[in-house]
Design an enzyme around this catalytic site. Structure first.
Site, mmCIF file in Angstrom:
data_model
loop_
_atom_site.group_PDB
_atom_site.id
_atom_site.type_symbol
_atom_site.label_atom_id
_atom_site.label_comp_id
_atom_site.label_asym_id
_atom_site.label_seq_id
_atom_site.Cartn_x
_atom_site.Cartn_y
_atom_site.Cartn_z
ATOM 1 N N MET A 138 -33.035 -78.947 65.068
ATOM 2 C CA MET A 138 -33.382 -80.152 64.319
ATOM 3 C C MET A 138 -32.114 -80.897 63.946
ATOM 4 O O MET A 138 -31.032 -80.299 63.879
ATOM 5 C CB MET A 138 -34.177 -79.766 63.067
ATOM 6 C CG MET A 138 -35.564 -79.242 63.377
ATOM 7 S SD MET A 138 -36.179 -78.083 62.123
ATOM 8 C CE MET A 138 -35.260 -76.607 62.545
ATOM 9 N N GLY A 190 -26.238 -85.078 66.509
ATOM 10 C CA GLY A 190 -25.931 -84.046 65.532
ATOM 11 C C GLY A 190 -26.400 -82.677 65.980
ATOM 12 O O GLY A 190 -26.336 -82.311 67.161
ATOM 13 N N CYS A 191 -26.929 -81.891 65.035
ATOM 14 C CA CYS A 191 -27.280 -80.501 65.299
ATOM 15 C C CYS A 191 -28.342 -80.339 66.378
ATOM 16 O O CYS A 191 -28.419 -79.291 67.026
ATOM 17 C CB CYS A 191 -27.762 -79.830 64.005
ATOM 18 S SG CYS A 191 -26.498 -79.718 62.718
ATOM 19 N N VAL A 192 -29.159 -81.351 66.594
ATOM 20 C CA VAL A 192 -30.243 -81.229 67.578
ATOM 21 C C VAL A 192 -29.730 -81.356 69.006
ATOM 22 O O VAL A 192 -30.448 -81.044 69.958
ATOM 23 C CB VAL A 192 -31.335 -82.289 67.304
ATOM 24 C CG1 VAL A 192 -30.921 -83.658 67.836
ATOM 25 C CG2 VAL A 192 -32.678 -81.881 67.884
ATOM 26 N N ALA A 193 -28.482 -81.771 69.196
ATOM 27 C CA ALA A 193 -28.005 -82.156 70.529
ATOM 28 C C ALA A 193 -27.875 -80.992 71.493
ATOM 29 O O ALA A 193 -27.918 -81.197 72.709
ATOM 30 C CB ALA A 193 -26.668 -82.882 70.422
#
Length: 350
Positions: free
Chosen positions: A337, A138-141
């Site tokens: 995160m 998700g957004c942390v990638a």
């Protein structure tokens, strides 16, 4: 140390003002004649002015289900990803034949063969290029992807590695779903891609270097962010506790990471933060006691593009390097995160 040779971000073809998207969501997610005051309030408070979308607005009304939506993901992700990688390699002064590893990340669609596989012939990558498709971060990638390229290049200092993120978040919007989570998502997320070219320590060139990375998982938080996989596709899970998790944990994690390298928050000359949304960004600013303008590039990215999931922090990095370059040799911190709930920290030297 790993050197970041180039960062190139692109947006999906169709661009709309927030109000136009809000009107489309009202038609597709609310019951006929339903009260849209909550929708208007949530979209208005997202602090997003414009967004790019994979499809024209009118197509979202007629999408028939997960199969058609995922086909649209593949049809859009491949050329958008090709544009991002081509631009990054050109900026780095490299050719597709120079690439030793291609990592691809997305959490907004699935494909087998994966998108990276479909790009090998299209871009002219070598047949022996190593591929690592990643789903679920998700957004942390965006931050985690840079960290994993760094891990790879530590053992292969002569290599070139590319991270490609393609996120078509609007294709996950759920029709006929007036839940708060869906309405928040439809007001926040946009579509785009980004590519990072990273070079091993024995390859000459300019660009910031990756000094160190740190991953952090928070226990018993699996249900606060992610997807429920349904017959209609990816149904967003967004719990209201995310800002509190940031306030509770981020400062200690950042301080401990920096201290291990003889640094304090005051030493950081640029904070490259994922634009998770207004409440999350406010929690980051509060937890880290940042100066008022520390996350200016992140707030600007949120307003201009929305949250592009894993691509967003890479867009912020691109903008920081192009528009607000820190003093050479000073330290910077890139952070994001995502589902897990987790954080990824990347210590940079400009």
């Amino acid at each position: 140390m790993t050197r970041i040779g180039a960062v190139h971000g692109v947006l999906a073809e169709h661009r709309y003002a927030q109000r136009e998207i809000t009107d489309m969501v009202a038609r597709t997610c609310l019951p006929p004649g339903g009260d849209r005051r909550l929708l208007d309030r949530l979209h208005g408070s997202a602090r997003v002015e414009r967004r790019a979308m994979a499809l024209p607005l009118e197509r979202y009304v007629s999408l028939s289900g997960f199969g058609e939506t995922n086909d649209a993901f593949i049809e859009t992700a491949v050329p958008l990803g090709a544009e991002a990688v081509t631009g990054a390699l050109r900026q780095a002064g490299l050719s597709p034949r120079d690439v030793d590893l291609l990592m691809f990340t997305s959490v907004t669609g699935i494909a087998a063969p994966s998108v990276d596989a479909r790009l090998v012939g299209r871009l002219g990558l070598r047949p022996d290029v190593k591929r690592v498709p990643v789903f679920g971060l998700g957004c942390v990638a965006g931050a985690a992807g840079i960290a994993r390229l760094h891990d790879y290049l530590a053992g292969r200092p002569d290599d070139v590695a590319v991270l490609l993120s393609v996120e078509l978040c609007t294709l996950t919007f759920q029709r006929d779903d007036p839940s708060v989570a869906n309405l928040v998502a439809t007001g926040l997320f946009g579509d785009g891609a980004a590519a990072v070219v990273a070079c091993g320590a024995r390859r000459a060139g300019a660009g910031p270097t990756v000094v160190a990375t740190r991953s952090r998982m928070y226990p018993d938080t699996e249900a606060v962010m992610g997807w429920d996989i349904t017959g209609s596709g990816f149904k967003v899970v967004l719990d209201a506790s995310v800002p509190d998790l940031v306030r509770k944990n981020l400062a200690a994690d950042v301080d401990g990471f920096l201290a291990d390298h003889g640094l304090r928050r005051e030493d950081i000359t640029a904070w490259v933060c994922h634009p998770g949304g207004p409440k999350v960004l406010e929690a980051v600013e509060e937890a880290l006691r940042l100066p008022d303008d520390a996350l200016e590039m992140t707030w600007r990215s949120l307003a201009a593009e929305g949250n592009l999931s894993s691509s967003s922090v890479l867009h912020v990095l691109r903008d920081t390097l192009a528009e607000r370059p820190p003093p050479p040799g000073t330290p910077g911190l890139l952070l994001a995160m995502g589902p897990g709930f987790c954080a990824e920290l990347v210590l940079l030297r400009w």
